[in-house]
Design an enzyme around this catalytic site. Structure first.
Site, PDB file in Angstrom:
ATOM      1  N   GLY A  21       0.784  -1.231   0.000  1.00 23.66           N
ATOM      2  CA  GLY A  21       0.000   0.000   0.000  1.00 23.66           C
ATOM      3  C   GLY A  21       0.813   1.277   0.000  1.00 23.66           C
ATOM      4  N   LYS A  37       3.862   1.208  -4.670  1.00 19.29           N
ATOM      5  CA  LYS A  37       4.842   0.620  -5.585  1.00 19.29           C
ATOM      6  C   LYS A  37       4.233   0.435  -6.970  1.00 19.29           C
ATOM      7  CE  LYS A  37       5.500  -2.855  -2.759  1.00 19.29           C
ATOM      8  NZ  LYS A  37       4.652  -2.371  -1.660  1.00 19.29           N
ATOM      9  N   THR A  38       3.047  -0.150  -7.000  1.00 21.05           N
ATOM     10  CA  THR A  38       2.383  -0.346  -8.281  1.00 21.05           C
ATOM     11  C   THR A  38       2.120   0.997  -8.950  1.00 21.05           C
ATOM     12  OG1 THR A  38       1.303  -2.251  -7.294  1.00 21.05           O
ATOM     13  CG2 THR A  38       0.451  -1.500  -9.397  1.00 21.05           C
ATOM     14  N   GLU A  50     -12.957  -1.107  29.423  1.00 26.92           N
ATOM     15  CA  GLU A  50     -12.439   0.022  28.628  1.00 26.92           C
ATOM     16  C   GLU A  50     -11.995   1.172  29.526  1.00 26.92           C
ATOM     17  OE1 GLU A  50     -11.669  -0.407  25.619  1.00 26.92           O
ATOM     18  OE2 GLU A  50     -12.746  -2.306  25.469  1.00 26.92           O
TER      19      GLU A  50
HETATM   20  P1  ADP Z   1       1.575  -1.169  -3.419  1.00 22.88           P
HETATM   21  O1  ADP Z   1       1.731  -1.601  -4.826  1.00 22.88           O
HETATM   22  O2  ADP Z   1       2.799  -0.587  -2.828  1.00 22.88           O
HETATM   23  O3  ADP Z   1       0.974  -2.201  -2.528  1.00 22.88           O
HETATM   24  P2  ADP Z   1      -0.334   0.546  -4.602  1.00 22.88           P
HETATM   25  O4  ADP Z   1       0.484   1.286  -5.574  1.00 22.88           O
HETATM   26  O5  ADP Z   1      -1.140  -0.576  -5.143  1.00 22.88           O
HETATM   27  O6  ADP Z   1       0.534   0.039  -3.399  1.00 22.88           O
HETATM   28  O7  ADP Z   1      -1.272   1.589  -3.851  1.00 22.88           O
HETATM   29  C1  ADP Z   1      -2.664   1.426  -3.793  1.00 22.88           C
HETATM   30  C2  ADP Z   1      -3.358   2.766  -3.893  1.00 22.88           C
HETATM   31  O8  ADP Z   1      -3.053   3.568  -2.761  1.00 22.88           O
HETATM   32  C3  ADP Z   1      -2.908   3.573  -5.075  1.00 22.88           C
HETATM   33  O9  ADP Z   1      -3.661   3.262  -6.204  1.00 22.88           O
HETATM   34  C4  ADP Z   1      -3.135   4.999  -4.615  1.00 22.88           C
HETATM   35  O10 ADP Z   1      -4.487   5.362  -4.773  1.00 22.88           O
HETATM   36  C5  ADP Z   1      -2.859   4.917  -3.145  1.00 22.88           C
HETATM   37  N1  ADP Z   1      -1.473   5.271  -2.855  1.00 22.88           N
HETATM   38  C6  ADP Z   1      -0.541   4.462  -2.288  1.00 22.88           C
HETATM   39  N2  ADP Z   1       0.624   5.101  -2.146  1.00 22.88           N
HETATM   40  C7  ADP Z   1       0.449   6.338  -2.649  1.00 22.88           C
HETATM   41  C8  ADP Z   1       1.304   7.473  -2.800  1.00 22.88           C
HETATM   42  N3  ADP Z   1       2.581   7.445  -2.397  1.00 22.88           N
HETATM   43  N4  ADP Z   1       0.793   8.583  -3.354  1.00 22.88           N
HETATM   44  C9  ADP Z   1      -0.487   8.624  -3.754  1.00 22.88           C
HETATM   45  N5  ADP Z   1      -1.331   7.595  -3.650  1.00 22.88           N
HETATM   46  C10 ADP Z   1      -0.892   6.463  -3.098  1.00 22.88           C
HETATM   47 ZN    ZN Z   2      -8.971  -4.502  26.219  1.00 24.10          ZN
HETATM   48 MG    MG Z   3       0.879  -3.350  -5.515  1.00 27.15          MG
END
Ligand code: ADP
Ligand code: ZN
Ligand code: MG
Length: 629
Positions: free
Chosen positions: A217, A220-221, A436
């Protein structure tokens, strides 16, 4: 636990599936009944049936299966004109047949499909996967025994090419925020793709592969897509987990297909997600099952070695487990560049929030900075998700723009899951309230604990009640006293149950807390050198058992040290437990009051909580990072 192998899974499920299949067949012949008792072993073609019909040889016709099969009684001229029962497959739609039968005055009957139709339908649905699975299984067996097995499976890989191609990703560097260093490093890759001459002219070898390393997240992609987008080249992508199919050779043939297509489309970018799924250290692993992965990996290496760096193809791979990757992948000429993509810091989070709020209506009083401050540990994907959840809530509440209340709810939701319905008043609600408030009071009076943000009895995700704390700073370095405070705070829930309801009444509700407590205490002893054992690191990072990453990292200490570790862990936990119980006992009066208030109101925010506690006892000053609003 992650340590199962698909092969074991397959071997276990396959017999079950096959048995199921046979059982089903049995039930067809008895259940469908239709043709069952009347089985006519001899078949006759439709053409001959029409001939017989026209020459008056047919005595009777019974139609089955929505008129798709008929059992025909006819006089067979070849066997002394004796009556024969023959089975005929009819064309799908033959209403004229009925008319003809009427005309010729032939006895006919129609056997409607009762609920057997459903059975057939179901069977149709089932047979396909079962057949596919067993077919694949045999394929797999055979190629397993064949040296260099892929021959058969190759066409297979071709027919089910599982990589995607996007001619234009439409993603630009502007869409990626908060990871500036990675972006800078990759800026150059865009130039490689766009103007390779600039490098080749001076004799530079253009790198072929870049490895993006970072937790899920973090973008990278997105980054890989942005490179393709900026360079204006096609984006080929495949995930390592898709490479590694169940059958030997399929992965390798997919690699071949992928590179073939890419070469036809150069310049272009190939993105391999989760490369650790194929690129694990070879020759290691538990329970075998690696030959497919090894073949795939070998094919990948071969392909990478097989083209010149100047051919206009750049391969970008992503992983969050660089430690398990085969070292052969990192050699020069392969993934020789590695770029870290980490979770964003507060500034990065702000930038990411800015990117994702571009297309959203946000109330002017909202400060993205406050949100960034409230969300340590959030990845880019979490932040994108957060704003999207907030937008959905805003639409649901029929508001014009996202306000802080939607943001708050969205943060809760992203962190802790969906909101449930509150419990009705009763004994267990009281117990949860004490639990809590127990966390919150310990968190409030212990000096080094993060301040309470709110206490709530509204269930979320798995939790029946929640106490939220605001971490005081970026969670970079954490001191021993902070850790001890956190352990005591986490103990507060169980401690309150014990003090107020007695040991016999304690519940399973503290299970999660205890797990956290134990984990923290253990790490203090074995990783951070924060116990009487002294400053020793006794355990490697992670400590997770995985397949293929070499042997399990075994504890590197003796039995004796192991028991001393347990001892220290126990001491830390006992100390915190006692502290928490004492705090509960000493503050019983205010706890009772807070519990009543909590049951009445369902949620108390941190500010008010502290004020009430301060009427009874001294509350240490804590740095506050409350959202500015
Ligand atoms: P990874 O491939 O590292 O798991 P992704 O590129 O698939 O992460 O990220 C998923 C989504 O989260 C992206 O499509 C984007 O919407 C959001 N996101 C993640 N990192 C960033 C970033 N650095 N800047 C802007 N959006 C991001
Ligand atoms: Zn607890
Ligand atoms: Mg990814």
């Amino acid at each position: 636990m992650k340590n199962f192998s698909w092969r074991a899974l397959l071997l276990w499920t396959l017999p079950i599936l096959i048995v199921g299949f046979f059982l089903f067949q049995g039930s067809i012949s008895t259940n469908t009944g239709n043709i069952g008792n009347n089985t006519a072993s001899t078949r006759m073609t439709y053409g001959r049936f029409l001939d017989y019909l026209n020459t008056g040889k047919v005595a009777s016709v019974e139609l089955y299966e929505n008129g798709r099969t008929a059992i025909v009684q006819a006089m067979d001229p070849e066997i002394d004109e004796r009556l024969q029962r023959l089975r005929v497959d009819l064309p799908a739609n033959s209403p004229e047949l009925i008319a003809k039968l009427r005309e010729a005055n032939i006895k006919f009957d129609y056997h409607p499909v009762t609920n057997d139709g459903a059975l057939w339908g179901l069977l149709g649905n089932l047979i396909f996967p079962i057949v596919l699975i067993s077919a694949l299984f045999f394929l797999f067996r055979r190629s397993n025994n064949m040296p260099g097995g892929p021959g058969q499976a190759m066409s297979f890989g071709k027919s089910r090419a599982r990589f995607q191609m996007e001619a234009k990703t439409g993603v630009m560097f502007d869409d990626v925020a908060g990871i500036d260093e990675a972006k800078e490093e990759l800026q150059e890759v865009v130039t490689f793709l766009k103007q390779p001459e600039r490098f080749t002219a001076v004799g530079a070898r253009i790198p072929k592969g870049v490895l993006l390393i970072g937790p899920p997240g973090t973008g990278k992609t997105l980054l890989a897509k942005a490179i393709a987008g900026e360079a204006g080249v096609p984006f080929f992508s495949i995930s390592g987990s898709e490479f590694v199919e169940m059958f030997v050779g399929v992965g390798a043939s997919r690699v071949r297909d992928l590179f073939k297509k890419a070469k036809e489309n150069a310049p272009c970018l190939i993105f391999i997600d989760e490369i650790d799924a194929v690129g694990r250290q070879r020759g290691a692993g538990i329970g075998g099952g690696n030959d497919e992965r090894e073949q795939t990996l070998n094919q990948l290496l071969t392909e990478m070695d097989g083209f010149e760096g100047n051919s206009g193809i750049i391969i970008i791979a992503a992983t969050n487990r660089p430690d398990v990757l085969d070292s052969a992948l990192m050699r020069p000429g392969r993934f020789d560049r590695q770029v870290m993509v980490d979770n964003p810091d507060i500034k990065g989070r702000l930038e990411i929030l800015e990117v994702h709020s571009r297309n959203k209506k946000i109330a002017p009083e909202i400060s993205l900075e406050a949100i960034a401050r409230r969300t340590p540990g959030f990845s880019g994907a979490d932040l994108a998700n957060l704003l999207n959840e907030a937008a959905i809530l805003t639409a649901r509440r029929r508001k014009e723009a996202i306000t802080m209340s939607e943001i708050d709810d969205a943060v809760d939701r992203v962190v802790a899951g969906m909101e449930g319905t509150p419990l009705v008043d009763g004994k267990s609600k009281r117990l949860i309230a004490y639990h809590e408030v127990g966390h919150a009071i310990v968190g409030t009076v212990v000096k080094d604990h993060d301040p309470v943000q709110k206490v709530t009895l509204i269930p979320r995700g798995q939790a029946q009640g929640l106490t939220w704390f605001t971490p005081n700073e970026e969670q970079g370095l954490i001191s021993r006293s902070q850790l001890m405070a956190r352990i005591a705070g986490a103990m507060g829930g169980r401690a309150a149950e014990e003090e107020i309801f007695g040991y016999d009444e304690v519940t399973t509700g503290a299970g999660g807390d205890l797990q956290q407590v134990t984990e923290m205490a253990r790490q203090m002893v074995t990783r951070f050198g924060m116990s009487d054992l002294g400053p020793l690191s006794l355990e490697g990072q992670g400590g997770e058992v995985f397949l293929g990453g070499g042997l399990m990292s075994r504890a590197e200490y003796s039995e004796e040290v192991a028991s001393r570790i347990d001892d220290q862990v126990r001491q830390i936990i006992e100390h915190s437990h006692n502290l928490a119980r004492k705090i509960i006992r000493d503050n019983r009066e205010v706890i009772d009051r807070l519990v009543d208030l909590l049951i009445e109101r369902e949620t108390i925010d941190g500010q008010e909580f502290r004020q009430i506690v301060a009427e009874y006892t001294e509350v240490p000053e804590k740095e506050q990072f409350a959202p500015q609003l």
